[in-house]
Design a protein around this motif. Sequence first.
Motif, PDB file in Angstrom:
ATOM      1  N   GLN A   1      -0.998 -43.683 -39.806  1.00  0.00           N
ATOM      2  CA  GLN A   1      -1.933 -43.745 -40.841  1.00  0.00           C
ATOM      3  C   GLN A   1      -2.577 -45.326 -40.940  1.00  0.00           C
ATOM      4  O   GLN A   1      -3.736 -45.594 -40.951  1.00  0.00           O
ATOM      5  N   THR A   2      -1.407 -46.220 -40.577  1.00  0.00           N
ATOM      6  CA  THR A   2      -1.967 -47.657 -40.693  1.00  0.00           C
ATOM      7  C   THR A   2      -3.214 -47.750 -39.566  1.00  0.00           C
ATOM      8  O   THR A   2      -4.193 -48.799 -39.813  1.00  0.00           O
ATOM      9  N   GLU A   3      -2.744 -47.405 -38.416  1.00  0.00           N
ATOM     10  CA  GLU A   3      -3.642 -47.948 -37.306  1.00  0.00           C
ATOM     11  C   GLU A   3      -5.011 -46.853 -37.238  1.00  0.00           C
ATOM     12  O   GLU A   3      -6.103 -47.570 -37.048  1.00  0.00           O
ATOM     13  N   SER A   4      -4.992 -45.673 -37.802  1.00  0.00           N
ATOM     14  CA  SER A   4      -6.174 -44.923 -38.253  1.00  0.00           C
ATOM     15  C   SER A   4      -6.904 -45.812 -38.963  1.00  0.00           C
ATOM     16  O   SER A   4      -8.249 -45.746 -38.906  1.00  0.00           O
ATOM     17  N   ALA A   5      -6.360 -46.234 -40.215  1.00  0.00           N
ATOM     18  CA  ALA A   5      -7.310 -47.039 -41.270  1.00  0.00           C
ATOM     19  C   ALA A   5      -7.719 -48.177 -40.631  1.00  0.00           C
ATOM     20  O   ALA A   5      -8.917 -48.458 -40.845  1.00  0.00           O
ATOM     21  N   ALA A   6      -7.034 -48.936 -39.884  1.00  0.00           N
ATOM     22  CA  ALA A   6      -7.709 -50.062 -39.220  1.00  0.00           C
ATOM     23  C   ALA A   6      -8.927 -49.850 -38.351  1.00  0.00           C
ATOM     24  O   ALA A   6      -9.774 -50.469 -38.212  1.00  0.00           O
TER      25      ALA A   6
ATOM     26  N   GLU B   1     -10.524 -53.018 -33.559  1.00  0.00           N
ATOM     27  CA  GLU B   1     -10.617 -53.000 -32.298  1.00  0.00           C
ATOM     28  C   GLU B   1      -9.972 -51.721 -31.676  1.00  0.00           C
ATOM     29  O   GLU B   1      -8.684 -51.365 -32.099  1.00  0.00           O
ATOM     30  N   GLY B   2     -10.226 -51.030 -30.627  1.00  0.00           N
ATOM     31  CA  GLY B   2      -9.581 -50.028 -29.845  1.00  0.00           C
ATOM     32  C   GLY B   2     -10.134 -48.672 -30.226  1.00  0.00           C
ATOM     33  O   GLY B   2     -11.052 -48.510 -30.908  1.00  0.00           O
ATOM     34  N   THR B   3      -9.670 -47.788 -29.493  1.00  0.00           N
ATOM     35  CA  THR B   3     -10.024 -46.355 -29.674  1.00  0.00           C
ATOM     36  C   THR B   3      -8.968 -45.699 -30.054  1.00  0.00           C
ATOM     37  O   THR B   3      -7.637 -45.978 -30.380  1.00  0.00           O
ATOM     38  N   THR B   4      -9.131 -44.238 -30.611  1.00  0.00           N
ATOM     39  CA  THR B   4      -8.023 -43.360 -30.996  1.00  0.00           C
ATOM     40  C   THR B   4      -7.263 -43.104 -29.935  1.00  0.00           C
ATOM     41  O   THR B   4      -5.972 -42.776 -30.012  1.00  0.00           O
ATOM     42  N   GLU B   5      -7.555 -42.981 -28.455  1.00  0.00           N
ATOM     43  CA  GLU B   5      -6.580 -42.895 -27.266  1.00  0.00           C
ATOM     44  C   GLU B   5      -5.468 -44.455 -27.334  1.00  0.00           C
ATOM     45  O   GLU B   5      -4.446 -43.997 -27.110  1.00  0.00           O
TER      46      GLU B   5
ATOM     47  N   GLY C   1      -4.678 -45.616 -50.277  1.00  0.00           N
ATOM     48  CA  GLY C   1      -4.684 -46.597 -49.204  1.00  0.00           C
ATOM     49  C   GLY C   1      -6.016 -46.446 -48.542  1.00  0.00           C
ATOM     50  O   GLY C   1      -6.365 -45.246 -48.651  1.00  0.00           O
ATOM     51  N   PRO C   2      -6.349 -47.117 -47.575  1.00  0.00           N
ATOM     52  CA  PRO C   2      -7.408 -47.213 -46.942  1.00  0.00           C
ATOM     53  C   PRO C   2      -7.291 -46.016 -45.556  1.00  0.00           C
ATOM     54  O   PRO C   2      -6.487 -46.353 -44.884  1.00  0.00           O
ATOM     55  N   GLY C   3      -7.932 -44.947 -45.438  1.00  0.00           N
ATOM     56  CA  GLY C   3      -7.619 -44.057 -44.379  1.00  0.00           C
ATOM     57  C   GLY C   3      -7.130 -42.721 -44.970  1.00  0.00           C
ATOM     58  O   GLY C   3      -5.854 -43.049 -45.724  1.00  0.00           O
TER      59      GLY C   3
END
Length: 198
Positions: free
Chosen positions: A93-98, A104-108, A193-195
Amino acid sequence: MPKDAPRRWDRRMQQRLAHGEAAALGELYDRFASLVHGLAHRVLGDVSAADRVTREVFGHVWENPDAYDPRQGPLRSWIATLAHQQAVRRLRQTESAALARGGEGTTEDLERKVRRASAAARADYIVTAMPTPLRAALELAYFQRRDYRQTAADLGVTEDEARRRLRLGLQLLATANDTPAPSTGLPHDTSPGPGAAL
């Protein structure tokens, strides 16, 4: 202690929780909170997030004691699985929201990070849960750089026994990369929360 004593304790604890015995929750928390917090922190790398996961896991256990099936394994393992799954869910959740905010980064990249954190947490749990003789052999070989002959001498066992312990310990650790168990039913975080949750 009789061999089935832990299973009896698990069943009795479940019954006490099902009857709403607050002292049982306190006892369970005292026994397993450090395990839950440690697993969550290993996945999330954040103390406050691990605190939150710990509260969520014990809240779920309190509200759903019948979700634990003693025939499926020890209560300790069930609680560890809840902690692991909730921590991985929160990390995702946290990383997807970021990412959604333009990070920076991709879903992979996100999935690789989740897999690494998840495997590391499972490896930690496996080491703490494995029988003491296997753990002692691995600790000598890994942390003190002993070969199997030195490990055998340090433990006072035969070289064949030292090799067996190391082989079994490494086989257990290799399962850390296995696919996680199916969902245990811990609810997704519904706090705003965000996302969105994945």
